[in-house]
Design an enzyme around this catalytic site. Structure first.
Site, PDB file in Angstrom:
ATOM      1  N   SER A   5      -9.579   1.747   3.083  1.00  0.00           N
ATOM      2  CA  SER A   5      -8.741   2.535   2.209  1.00  0.00           C
ATOM      3  C   SER A   5      -7.713   1.696   1.457  1.00  0.00           C
ATOM      4  O   SER A   5      -7.135   2.162   0.482  1.00  0.00           O
ATOM      5  CB  SER A   5      -8.009   3.618   3.012  1.00  0.00           C
ATOM      6  OG  SER A   5      -7.139   3.027   3.972  1.00  0.00           O
ATOM      7  N   SER A  22      -9.716  -0.414   7.363  1.00  0.00           N
ATOM      8  CA  SER A  22      -9.192  -0.358   6.001  1.00  0.00           C
ATOM      9  C   SER A  22      -8.496  -1.598   5.477  1.00  0.00           C
ATOM     10  O   SER A  22      -8.166  -1.648   4.300  1.00  0.00           O
ATOM     11  CB  SER A  22      -8.243   0.824   5.860  1.00  0.00           C
ATOM     12  OG  SER A  22      -8.998   1.987   5.697  1.00  0.00           O
ATOM     13  N   LYS A  74       0.859  -1.185   0.000  1.00  0.00           N
ATOM     14  CA  LYS A  74       0.000   0.000   0.000  1.00  0.00           C
ATOM     15  C   LYS A  74       0.896   1.236   0.000  1.00  0.00           C
ATOM     16  O   LYS A  74       1.946   1.246   0.676  1.00  0.00           O
ATOM     17  CB  LYS A  74      -0.866  -0.025   1.261  1.00  0.00           C
ATOM     18  CG  LYS A  74      -1.855   1.136   1.382  1.00  0.00           C
ATOM     19  CD  LYS A  74      -2.728   0.980   2.625  1.00  0.00           C
ATOM     20  CE  LYS A  74      -3.777   2.066   2.746  1.00  0.00           C
ATOM     21  NZ  LYS A  74      -4.631   1.897   3.944  1.00  0.00           N
TER      22      LYS A  74
HETATM   23  N1  GLN Z   1     -13.114   4.488   6.902  1.00  0.00           N
HETATM   24  C1  GLN Z   1     -12.318   4.901   8.009  1.00  0.00           C
HETATM   25  C2  GLN Z   1     -11.836   6.304   7.775  1.00  0.00           C
HETATM   26  O1  GLN Z   1     -12.105   6.817   6.759  1.00  0.00           O
HETATM   27  C3  GLN Z   1     -11.160   3.981   8.249  1.00  0.00           C
HETATM   28  C4  GLN Z   1     -10.032   4.167   7.317  1.00  0.00           C
HETATM   29  C5  GLN Z   1      -8.833   3.344   7.679  1.00  0.00           C
HETATM   30  O2  GLN Z   1      -8.964   2.317   8.361  1.00  0.00           O
HETATM   31  N2  GLN Z   1      -7.667   3.796   7.256  1.00  0.00           N
HETATM   32  O3  GLN Z   1     -11.191   6.894   8.572  1.00  0.00           O
END
Ligand code: GLN
Length: 509
Positions: A157, A181, A82
């Site tokens: 994400s 994410s 990532k």
């Molecule tokens: N959807 C959550 C956010 O937008 C979690 C994102 C993540 O785990 N990086 O913060």
């Protein structure tokens, strides 16, 4: 250009490893066929940075180690990272214009550990900007497409990571999970993913979002491959102040999760036809609320029945603060983000506006140009809840509720159940653009993952079925108490021995 990489002939990292050790295939052949495939699937927008020379150099080094007769565990296995893990060589952008040209002078600990274990990186994977999002629509470089349906989001994400695994471009990928994410994209792309206990994997060299929540974890097809990747990734790192030296008595070092997995798998074997006899699965009633789509609920129910057929028993539990996890997380995560992102000021590194009058204008213009809408929104929310007069009302209050959420889980694990199961997402993957009008719709869809992150617990997602209306993958969430990642993986592996959801693959689009 072939779009089926050689490694797709092997159904696990273990089998690929055998073939590499027997010299039936070389790391270089694997890497070049995977690079071709990644380029042929540019339509997915899963990769942000590919550099064949860097990848092939790693593959050649892996081949040398294989030839030496003492190869490390992952020698030659194609993976990708990532784009929030810093890497020497490949750019690291966190999918933001702010870091558009940034090249790190060092590797993240996760990256160097996987490289030491011999894994070969194909490059850097698309994600939501600074990991903020749950659909991978917030990347400055465009959305990632779901390999099951190119009009659908892959989840976020870590969307590029899950899409690359689902499309067969890599054997595994790294992701990060701040509030879901790793689990959400794994669920929506029909692959497996695990977020380990907070503090077990180093955050050194991970572009920071919410420091008390961020945790790295792998995405792969199934539990055994997750084990192969997570075990070498994990371990104490003195360069991360929140890294743990010990995990409930055992050293936090590679080998711990592997050993726990073996112990759990051995006791399952010993139990014969009821391998999970005595396992109490807590099913929180708040996870089956009105926002859960009936087809997702149906797939979760069927999965629970499989676990029951293996000897487990179901226990109804309550996690009463489940709904409160949304406002709690969306105060704490933006607060930490606003502080972490203050380093992007146009001076030290990152984007600098071309035209400005004075210093203050340089910073504000650089940020306005460099950050996307969701990132700016989070910075503003975070700055607000930390400001004088609001700190007590919002930030401190959220910290208090966070403690209650931790206690709710501890109460369940101390007296009612050994693991908790439920959905990962309220529905299958939405269409790209569905939530464009209302950014908070995405926040609400995080309801089943945020509490676990606030509590720092380990949790995973494994494929358990498909939606009815739109035949897209559904993920089952398995949540454990602290440091039980080895046991969770053994449990998921047992399920995957008697089901084949994890073997389903999308049609080549
Ligand atoms: N959807 C959550 C956010 O937008 C979690 C994102 C993540 O785990 N990086 O913060």
């Amino acid at each position: 250009m072939s779009s089926t990489p050689l490694h797709t002939e092997f159904d696990s990292i273990a089998h690929l490893r055998d073939a590499l050790r027997d010299r039936k295939v070389s790391a270089r052949e694997l890497a070049s066929s995977a690079l071709d495939a990644a380029q042929a699937r540019a339509d997915l927008n899963a990769f942000l940075h590919i550099d064949p020379d860097l990848t092939l150099a790693q593959a050649d080094a892996a081949d040398q180690r294989l030839a030496s007769g003492q190869p490390p565990a992952l020698a030659g296995v194609p993976i990708a990272h990532k784009d929030v893990f810093v890497t020497q060589g490949w750019r690291t952008t966190a999918a933001s214009k702010m870091l558009g040209q940034y090249v790190s002078p060092f590797d993240a600990t996760v990256v160097s550990r996987l490289q030491q274990a011999g894994a070969v990186s194909l490059g850097k994977l698309n994600c939501d900007e600074f990991a903020m999002g749950s659909g991978n629509e917030n990347s400055a470089f465009g959305p990632v497409r779901n390999p099951w349906d190119p009009s659908a989001v892959p989840g976020g994400s870590s969307g590029g990571s899950a899409a690359a695994v689902a499309a067969g471009l890599v054997m595994g990928a790294t992701g990060t999970d701040t509030g879901g994410s790793v689990r959400q994209p794994a669920a929506l792309c029909g692959v497996s993913g695990i977020k380990p206990t907070y503090g077990t994997v180093s955050r050194f060299g991970m572009v920071a979002y919410g420091s008390s929540l961020d945790q790295a974890g792998p995405i792969a097809r199934h539990a055994r491959d997750l084990l192969a990747l997570l075990d070498p990734m994990s371990g104490f790192d003195p360069r991360d102040a929140t890294s743990l030296e010990s995990c409930d008595g055992s050293q936090n070092q590679p080998g711990r999760i592997q050993a726990d997995f073996q112990t759990a798998a051995a006791s399952q074997e010993a139990a014969g036809s009821q391998p999970l006899k005595g396992l109490r699965i807590g099913v929180p009633k708040e996870f089956f609320n009105a926002s859960l789509a009936p087809d997702v609920a149906g797939a979760i129910e069927a999965a629970l029945q499989v676990f029951e057929s293996l000897g487990a028993v179901r226990v109804g539990i309550s996690l009463p603060r489940t709904e409160l996890s949304i406002p709690t997380y969306y105060v704490i995560a933006p607060a930490e983000a606003s502080s972490n992102l203050s380093r992007y000021d146009g001076v030290r590194y990152g984007h600098r506006a071309a035209q400005y009058g004075d210093l203050a204008e340089m910073t504000s213009r650089s940020r306005t140009e460099g950050f996307g809408a969701e990132v700016l929104r989070r910075i503003m929310v975070g700055t607000y809840v930390l400001s004088h007069g609001y700190y007590d009302a919002y930030y401190l209050q959220a910290q208090r509720v966070r403690r209650m959420i931790v206690n709710d889980f501890q109460q369940a694990f101390s007296s009612q159940c050994d693991v908790i199961m439920g959905p990962v997402t309220p529905s299958v993957a939405k269409h790209i653009g569905d939530n464009r009008e209302d950014p908070t719709a995405d926040w609400l869809a995080d309801i089943y993952t945020l509490g676990i992150s606030l509590a720092g617990l380990p949790a995973m997602s494994i494929p358990c079925g498909f939606g009815a209306e739109r035949p897209l993958p559904v993920g089952l969430q398995i949540i454990g108490n602290y440091f039980t990642e080895g046991r969770l993986l053994a449990l998921a592996d047992r399920y995957q021995q008697v089901t084949d959801w994890h073997q389903r693959k999308p049609e080549q689009q």
